[in-house]
Design a protein around this motif. Structure first.
Motif, PDB file in Angstrom:
ATOM      1  N   TYR A 258       0.541   6.689  -3.962  1.00 60.03           N
ATOM      2  CA  TYR A 258       1.537   6.109  -3.035  1.00 60.03           C
ATOM      3  C   TYR A 258       2.968   6.553  -3.392  1.00 60.03           C
ATOM      4  N   ASP A 259       3.081   7.738  -4.000  1.00 55.42           N
ATOM      5  CA  ASP A 259       4.403   8.261  -4.401  1.00 55.42           C
ATOM      6  C   ASP A 259       5.145   7.316  -5.344  1.00 55.42           C
ATOM      7  N   LEU A 260       4.369   6.597  -6.157  1.00 58.35           N
ATOM      8  CA  LEU A 260       4.982   5.667  -7.119  1.00 58.35           C
ATOM      9  C   LEU A 260       4.436   5.955  -8.505  1.00 58.35           C
ATOM     10  N   ASP A 261       5.284   5.752  -9.503  1.00 58.16           N
ATOM     11  CA  ASP A 261       4.871   6.065 -10.868  1.00 58.16           C
ATOM     12  C   ASP A 261       5.395   4.991 -11.823  1.00 58.16           C
ATOM     13  N   ASP A 262       4.582   4.661 -12.834  1.00 55.36           N
ATOM     14  CA  ASP A 262       4.987   3.731 -13.884  1.00 55.36           C
ATOM     15  C   ASP A 262       5.421   2.377 -13.305  1.00 55.36           C
ATOM     16  N   ILE A 263       4.573   1.841 -12.470  1.00 57.00           N
ATOM     17  CA  ILE A 263       4.856   0.530 -11.854  1.00 57.00           C
ATOM     18  C   ILE A 263       3.523  -0.131 -11.495  1.00 57.00           C
ATOM     19  N   CYS A 264       3.486  -1.461 -11.566  1.00 57.30           N
ATOM     20  CA  CYS A 264       2.322  -2.207 -11.065  1.00 57.30           C
ATOM     21  C   CYS A 264       2.733  -2.878  -9.766  1.00 57.30           C
ATOM     22  N   ILE A 265       1.963  -2.631  -8.732  1.00 60.38           N
ATOM     23  CA  ILE A 265       2.274  -3.197  -7.407  1.00 60.38           C
ATOM     24  C   ILE A 265       0.982  -3.237  -6.593  1.00 60.38           C
ATOM     25  N   GLY A 266       0.967  -4.068  -5.561  1.00 64.41           N
ATOM     26  CA  GLY A 266      -0.260  -4.293  -4.810  1.00 64.41           C
ATOM     27  C   GLY A 266      -0.649  -3.141  -3.888  1.00 64.41           C
ATOM     28  N   VAL A 267      -1.839  -2.609  -4.157  1.00 62.99           N
ATOM     29  CA  VAL A 267      -2.447  -1.573  -3.308  1.00 62.99           C
ATOM     30  C   VAL A 267      -3.949  -1.850  -3.271  1.00 62.99           C
ATOM     31  N   PRO A 268      -4.660  -1.322  -2.273  1.00 67.20           N
ATOM     32  CA  PRO A 268      -6.104  -1.583  -2.241  1.00 67.20           C
ATOM     33  C   PRO A 268      -6.832  -0.872  -3.384  1.00 67.20           C
ATOM     34  N   VAL A 269      -7.730  -1.603  -4.033  1.00 72.93           N
ATOM     35  CA  VAL A 269      -8.519  -1.021  -5.131  1.00 72.93           C
ATOM     36  C   VAL A 269      -9.971  -1.455  -4.964  1.00 72.93           C
ATOM     37  N   ILE A 270     -10.864  -0.717  -5.625  1.00 73.16           N
ATOM     38  CA  ILE A 270     -12.274  -1.111  -5.673  1.00 73.16           C
ATOM     39  C   ILE A 270     -12.514  -1.752  -7.027  1.00 73.16           C
ATOM     40  N   LEU A 271     -13.061  -2.976  -7.013  1.00 70.08           N
ATOM     41  CA  LEU A 271     -13.367  -3.671  -8.262  1.00 70.08           C
ATOM     42  C   LEU A 271     -14.868  -3.687  -8.513  1.00 70.08           C
ATOM     43  N   GLY A 272     -15.227  -3.307  -9.738  1.00 66.25           N
ATOM     44  CA  GLY A 272     -16.621  -3.341 -10.172  1.00 66.25           C
ATOM     45  C   GLY A 272     -16.640  -3.550 -11.669  1.00 66.25           C
ATOM     46  N   LYS A 273     -17.767  -3.233 -12.309  1.00 66.12           N
ATOM     47  CA  LYS A 273     -17.883  -3.531 -13.744  1.00 66.12           C
ATOM     48  C   LYS A 273     -16.861  -2.745 -14.580  1.00 66.12           C
ATOM     49  N   GLY A 274     -16.342  -1.656 -14.028  1.00 65.29           N
ATOM     50  CA  GLY A 274     -15.311  -0.890 -14.734  1.00 65.29           C
ATOM     51  C   GLY A 274     -13.904  -1.408 -14.457  1.00 65.29           C
ATOM     52  N   GLY A 275     -13.787  -2.590 -13.877  1.00 62.55           N
ATOM     53  CA  GLY A 275     -12.469  -3.116 -13.514  1.00 62.55           C
ATOM     54  C   GLY A 275     -11.992  -2.421 -12.247  1.00 62.55           C
ATOM     55  N   ILE A 276     -10.777  -1.825 -12.322  1.00 60.26           N
ATOM     56  CA  ILE A 276     -10.300  -1.052 -11.160  1.00 60.26           C
ATOM     57  C   ILE A 276     -11.011   0.294 -11.201  1.00 60.26           C
ATOM     58  N   GLU A 277     -11.968   0.503 -10.337  1.00 59.92           N
ATOM     59  CA  GLU A 277     -12.765   1.734 -10.371  1.00 59.92           C
ATOM     60  C   GLU A 277     -12.138   2.815  -9.500  1.00 59.92           C
ATOM     61  N   LYS A 278     -11.296   2.405  -8.564  1.00 53.40           N
ATOM     62  CA  LYS A 278     -10.646   3.400  -7.703  1.00 53.40           C
ATOM     63  C   LYS A 278      -9.421   2.762  -7.051  1.00 53.40           C
ATOM     64  N   ILE A 279      -8.365   3.535  -6.952  1.00 55.82           N
ATOM     65  CA  ILE A 279      -7.220   3.114  -6.137  1.00 55.82           C
ATOM     66  C   ILE A 279      -7.417   3.779  -4.781  1.00 55.82           C
ATOM     67  N   VAL A 280      -7.477   2.973  -3.739  1.00 57.41           N
ATOM     68  CA  VAL A 280      -7.837   3.504  -2.418  1.00 57.41           C
ATOM     69  C   VAL A 280      -6.572   3.991  -1.698  1.00 57.41           C
ATOM     70  N   PRO A 281      -6.549   5.247  -1.289  1.00 53.24           N
ATOM     71  CA  PRO A 281      -5.371   5.736  -0.545  1.00 53.24           C
ATOM     72  C   PRO A 281      -5.372   5.196   0.884  1.00 53.24           C
TER      73      PRO A 281
END
Ligand SMILES: NC(=O)c1ccc[n+]([C@@H]2O[C@H](COP(=O)([O-])OP(=O)(O)OC[C@H]3O[C@@H](n4cnc5c(N)ncnc54)[C@H](O)[C@@H]3O)[C@@H](O)[C@H]2O)c1
Ligand SMILES: O=C(O)C[C@H](O)C(=O)O
Length: 308
Positions: A258-281
């Motif tokens: 999302y053209d962002l770096d070194d920040i935590c902010i709300g975006v869609p992610v996939i949650l599974g046993k690995g925690g955040i398994e993917k950040i969804v574009p």
């Protein structure tokens, strides 16, 4: 599956209750610093077990982290909530110290834990946990967007005069009164765009009501909300514990997405046993992209107040 919930206050206890009611965890440890408080909440909740038909064991402790050892997932709700008229950002002075201390204690006893941060200002507290613990980025998740999206759906259903189960919608961006981005353009009622049913000004009202969802409840309750926050956290915990690969907007560490770096902010992610398994574009419009950058600038400003 062992889950620790730090902070046995309004949100922590509600979260423990929803986790137990869903009956997927063997153990929930509730930890608080207030003497006897977590033990009392745990006992009260356990006395609902036969009534609510769950087998999850809930144990309370006053500050004994050895009881949390081997936790798969830990939820941090410890810290102060806001009072009417305050912003979440004003809580940073007290909550940063608490969250830093709690996350370090958790990891000492559960090095493989996945942490869900709830304490406010949540995006900044999530960033703090990233900066101070060294846990892999997929195992630190901030809860805000799941709650904000639930409030968005509530407001959409109200405007559409339809059941909440008919609507879908998502909120991305910072978990703050001004930083939330309810994606009205993409909201639907059974696959039909909400904009087919609602005039632009009504959709705008839905957006504004969603953004101040937490503040509205804080004014009514005298402190911030707990039922929907607890339910939202329990959904994230279940998705990880049961490896559901479910999508939620969560505060995630971005490194170029999302053209962002070194920040935590709300975006869609996939949650599974690995925690955040993917950040969804997502294919955002220029206006939505600009809003996300604006929201990120505000989160960065709050991050700048951290003593790292
Ligand atoms: N991210 C979200 O969507 C969201 C939603 C609701 C609330 N919150 C935040 O969650 C936090 C908790 O809210 P609440 O309503 O449950 O507050 P609360 O006051 O009811 O509970 C907080 C608990 O934390 C405990 N605590 C304080 N310091 C501690 C420490 N060092 N170790 C262990 N326990 C400690 C307190 O004794 C208290 O019982 C607040 O910061 C609030 O703003 C976030
Ligand atoms: O509003 C708050 O301060 C608590 C929480 O972030 C919420 O959205 O309910």
């Amino acid at each position: 599956m062992k889950v620790t919930v730090v902070g046995a206050g309004a949100v922590g206890a509600s979260c423990a209750e929803y986790i137990a009611m869903k009956n997927f965890a063997s153990d929930v440890i509730l930890l608080d610093i207030k003497e006897g408080y977590a033990e009392g909440k745990a006992m009260d909740l356990m006395q609902t077990a036969s009534l609510n038909a769950f087998d999850t064991r809930i144990t309370g402790t006053t500050g004994d982290y050895s009881k949390t050892a081997g936790s798969d997932i830990a939820v941090i709700t410890s810290g102060i909530p806001r009072k009417p008229g305050m912003t979440r950002e004003e809580l940073i002075g007290i909550n940063a110290g608490i969250v830093k201390d709690v996350s370090s204690n958790l990891i000492k006893h559960s090095p493989d834990v996945t942490i869900i941060v709830v304490s406010n200002p949540m995006d900044t507290m999530t960033y703090l946990v990233h900066k101070t613990t060294g846990l892999p980025k997929n195992r630190i998740i901030g809860m805000g967007g799941a709650l904000d999206s639930a409030r968005f759906k509530y407001r959409l259903a109200e405007a559409l005069e339809c059941p909440i189960s008919d609507v879908d919608g998502m909120v991305i961006g910072g978990h703050s009164d001004t930083g939330m981005i309810p994606l009205t353009r993409l909201a639907t009622r059974n696959s039909v765009l909400a904009s087919e049913f609602l005039a632009e000004d009504r959709l705008e009202q839905v957006k504004e009501d969603t953004k101040v969802g937490g503040a509205t409840l804080t004014k009514l309750l005298g402190t911030s909300a707990w039922y929907a926050p607890g339910a939202a956290v329990s959904g994230l915990v279940q998705a990880i514990a049961c490896d559901q690969k479910k999508m939620f907007p969560c505060s995630a560490l971005l490194e170029g997405e999302y053209d962002l770096d070194d920040i935590c902010i709300g975006v869609p992610v996939i949650l599974g046993k690995g925690g955040i398994e993917k950040i969804v574009p997502m294919d955002l419009t220029d206006a939505e992209k600009a809003k996300l950058q604006e929201s990120a600038a505000a989160v960065r400003k709050t991050n700048g107040l951290l003593e790292l």
